[in-house]
Design a protein around this motif. Structure first.
Motif, mmCIF file in Angstrom:
data_model
loop_
_atom_site.group_PDB
_atom_site.id
_atom_site.type_symbol
_atom_site.label_atom_id
_atom_site.label_comp_id
_atom_site.label_asym_id
_atom_site.label_seq_id
_atom_site.Cartn_x
_atom_site.Cartn_y
_atom_site.Cartn_z
ATOM 1 N N VAL A 36 39.216 45.910 50.053
ATOM 2 C CA VAL A 36 39.808 46.851 49.272
ATOM 3 C C VAL A 36 41.203 46.789 49.035
ATOM 4 C CG1 VAL A 36 39.835 49.299 49.211
ATOM 5 C CG2 VAL A 36 37.785 48.242 50.120
ATOM 6 N N HIS A 37 41.604 46.956 47.524
ATOM 7 C CA HIS A 37 42.933 46.881 47.257
ATOM 8 C C HIS A 37 43.508 48.180 47.108
ATOM 9 C CE1 HIS A 37 42.417 42.397 46.037
ATOM 10 N NE2 HIS A 37 42.344 42.593 47.358
ATOM 11 N N GLY A 38 42.638 49.058 46.681
ATOM 12 C CA GLY A 38 43.077 50.565 46.312
ATOM 13 C C GLY A 38 42.055 51.510 46.096
ATOM 14 N N LEU A 39 42.568 52.830 46.568
ATOM 15 C CA LEU A 39 41.709 53.871 46.330
ATOM 16 C C LEU A 39 42.174 55.109 45.660
ATOM 17 C CD1 LEU A 39 40.482 53.812 50.186
ATOM 18 C CD2 LEU A 39 38.819 53.393 48.314
ATOM 19 N N GLU B 290 45.127 42.063 38.533
ATOM 20 C CA GLU B 290 44.360 41.621 37.379
ATOM 21 C C GLU B 290 43.177 40.798 37.457
ATOM 22 O OE1 GLU B 290 44.980 39.647 32.518
ATOM 23 O OE2 GLU B 290 46.457 39.613 33.984
ATOM 24 N N GLY B 291 42.054 41.446 37.097
ATOM 25 C CA GLY B 291 40.892 41.186 37.560
ATOM 26 C C GLY B 291 39.876 41.757 38.366
ATOM 27 N N ASP B 292 40.704 42.694 39.277
ATOM 28 C CA ASP B 292 39.977 43.356 40.259
ATOM 29 C C ASP B 292 39.074 44.224 39.791
ATOM 30 O OD1 ASP B 292 41.389 42.216 42.406
ATOM 31 O OD2 ASP B 292 42.649 43.969 42.750
ATOM 32 N N VAL B 293 37.911 44.678 40.355
ATOM 33 C CA VAL B 293 36.797 45.403 40.063
ATOM 34 C C VAL B 293 37.040 46.728 40.343
ATOM 35 C CG1 VAL B 293 34.515 45.579 39.956
ATOM 36 C CG2 VAL B 293 35.404 43.457 40.013
ATOM 37 N N LEU B 294 36.732 47.737 39.501
ATOM 38 C CA LEU B 294 36.655 49.235 39.916
ATOM 39 C C LEU B 294 35.317 49.536 40.173
ATOM 40 C CD1 LEU B 294 39.193 48.864 38.279
ATOM 41 C CD2 LEU B 294 38.792 50.885 37.298
ATOM 42 N N LEU B 295 35.011 50.152 41.397
ATOM 43 C CA LEU B 295 33.726 50.731 41.972
ATOM 44 C C LEU B 295 33.937 52.143 42.013
ATOM 45 C CD1 LEU B 295 32.707 48.312 44.771
ATOM 46 C CD2 LEU B 295 32.185 47.976 42.199
ATOM 47 N N GLY B 296 32.876 52.992 41.274
ATOM 48 C CA GLY B 296 32.992 54.286 41.234
ATOM 49 C C GLY B 296 32.068 54.958 42.018
ATOM 50 N N LEU B 297 32.256 56.129 42.841
ATOM 51 C CA LEU B 297 31.221 56.690 43.859
ATOM 52 C C LEU B 297 31.192 57.940 43.100
ATOM 53 C CD1 LEU B 297 33.059 55.868 47.294
ATOM 54 C CD2 LEU B 297 31.855 54.540 45.999
ATOM 55 N N VAL C 2 37.198 56.281 43.269
ATOM 56 C CA VAL C 2 37.479 54.943 42.918
ATOM 57 C C VAL C 2 37.817 53.794 43.770
ATOM 58 C CG1 VAL C 2 38.239 53.391 40.816
ATOM 59 C CG2 VAL C 2 37.307 55.752 40.634
ATOM 60 N N VAL C 3 36.947 52.728 43.997
ATOM 61 C CA VAL C 3 37.381 51.839 44.925
ATOM 62 C C VAL C 3 37.843 50.535 43.945
ATOM 63 C CG1 VAL C 3 36.878 49.976 46.741
ATOM 64 C CG2 VAL C 3 35.778 52.643 46.540
ATOM 65 N N ILE C 4 39.061 50.197 44.085
ATOM 66 C CA ILE C 4 39.641 48.727 43.465
ATOM 67 C C ILE C 4 39.480 47.636 44.487
ATOM 68 C CG2 ILE C 4 41.544 47.690 42.377
ATOM 69 C CD1 ILE C 4 42.484 50.243 41.243
ATOM 70 N N CYS C 5 38.719 46.810 44.265
ATOM 71 C CA CYS C 5 38.541 45.586 45.036
ATOM 72 C C CYS C 5 38.547 44.304 44.646
ATOM 73 C CB CYS C 5 37.167 45.886 45.848
ATOM 74 S SG CYS C 5 35.755 45.766 44.659
ATOM 75 N N ALA C 6 38.609 43.288 45.469
ATOM 76 C CA ALA C 6 38.955 41.647 45.092
ATOM 77 C C ALA C 6 37.234 41.679 44.344
ATOM 78 C CB ALA C 6 38.930 40.947 46.210
#
Length: 348
Positions: free
Chosen positions: A243-246, A177-184, A306-310
């Motif tokens: 990076v926690h998820g893609l 919870e709180g991780d950030v979503l970065l969209g490419l 989408v990159v899910i990151c700390a």
């Protein structure tokens, strides 16, 4: 005794010489994709790859297979075959990297009723370009000439990619919870939803040679923009840490692909006003009367990965990905709950 009728395989519609000519033509393109670990060229009964030579100590293999859907129909009808091979590679290797894997090698399957060496070579040379751009070696494949199975000029296409990662590096991992979503950003429709795209074009009374309502040039050429290859920038982000998820945003869009990488009990909130989709999506929704919710579960709508990151790594990873050539948008964050919650509206 009854005399033999003298039939040959060519008389039955299969031209072995054309197949051999194709292999000879594509060998230079395949050689250009060689990377550490490649052990042999095209032409053997199987393809060899040396994981140790590729730099892996304790590897886990990851495999993916895909096609390009009915985008292939558009490529065949327009005769614009040069980019569809890139699409094929992208659909496979963009999936591999979401597991945390580095693509290593690729194989293709090209099937047709009557082999056109030029058409097949254009497709496979595109595959080679996609492989080179993603660091994968094109080490084998199959060209199947099957009279009676396909209409004249038609062919089918499938791709198979294998990658590897060191044990313990599998994604997703530690999504919180709180991780950030970065969209490419995507380069357009990519390779999903083309059955609906073709229906919208038909509804608008447009042919593939007509001017595109949303871009310069012909409609067919604009829609055939190849799927973007995210592999090298994303691998750089993985090496940088955080990076926690893609999620590769393909069929199912943001709505169905983001939950695939979320642990039970977590969802995401996405701000639809954070980015402006490419004009093709506005044309699709207006011309076809496609509702926003339908757009979001059919198309990428301008976000291809989408990159899910700390949270404390979001700025650094944004800068790294932007320097690698990606257009990066902060889309939202991971929340308690489940599924995808949207705020705002797409600028269609």
């Amino acid at each position: 005794m009854t005399e033999k009728n003298g039939l040959t395989y060519a008389d039955a519609g299969v031209d072995i010489d054309a197949g051999n000519a194709l292999v000879d033509r594509i060998k230079p393109a395949a050689r250009a994709t060689e990377r550490p670990g490649t052990m042999a060229g095209l032409g053997g009964f199987g393809a060899l790859f040396d994981l140790k030579a590729a730099g892996f100590a304790d590897p886990i293999l990851v495999a993916a297979t895909d096609g390009v859907g009915t985008k292939l129909r558009l490529a065949i009808e327009t005769g614009d075959l040069d980019g569809v091979g890139v699409d094929l590679v992208a659909m496979c290797v963009n999936d591999l990297v979401c597991q945390g894997a580095e693509p290593l090698f690729f194989l293709d399957y090209f099937a047709t009723g009557k082999l056109s060496t030029d058409a097949a070579a254009r497709v496979i040379e595109g595959i080679a370009r996609g492989c080179a751009a993603s660091g994968a070696a094109l080490i084998g494949g199959e060209t199947a000439e099957m009279p009676g199975m396909y209409a004249p000029g038609d062919f089918d296409l499938a791709g198979f990619a294998v990658g590897a990662m060191e044990r313990g590096a599998t994604l997703p991992a530690d999504v919180a919870e709180g991780d950030v979503l970065l969209g490419l950003a995507s380069d357009g429709v990519h390779s999903n939803g083309f059955s609906l795209v073709r229906r919208v074009a038909d509804l608008a009374g447009l042919g593939w040679a007509d001017p595109a309502p949303f871009a310069d040039g012909q409609l067919g050429a604009a829609l055939l923009m190849p799927t973007r290859l995210y592999v090298k920038p994303v691998l750089a982000a993985l090496r940088a840490g955080g990076v926690h998820g893609l999620a590769h945003i393909t069929g199912g869009g943001l709505t169905e692909n983001l939950p695939r990488i979320l642990p039970e009990g977590l969802g995401v909130q996405v701000d639809l006003s954070a980015w402006t989709p490419p004009p093709v999506f506005g044309w699709l929704t207006r011309t076809g009367g496609v509702a926003e919710a339908e757009m979001l579960k059919t198309f990428n709508c301008g976000i291809g990965m989408v990159v899910i990151c700390a949270p404390d790594r979001a700025d650094a990873l944004t800068a790294l990905l932007a320097e690698a050539g990606e257009t990066v948008t902060a889309l939202g964050h991971v929340t308690a709950g489940d599924g995808v919650a949207y705020t705002g509206a797409l600028a269609l």
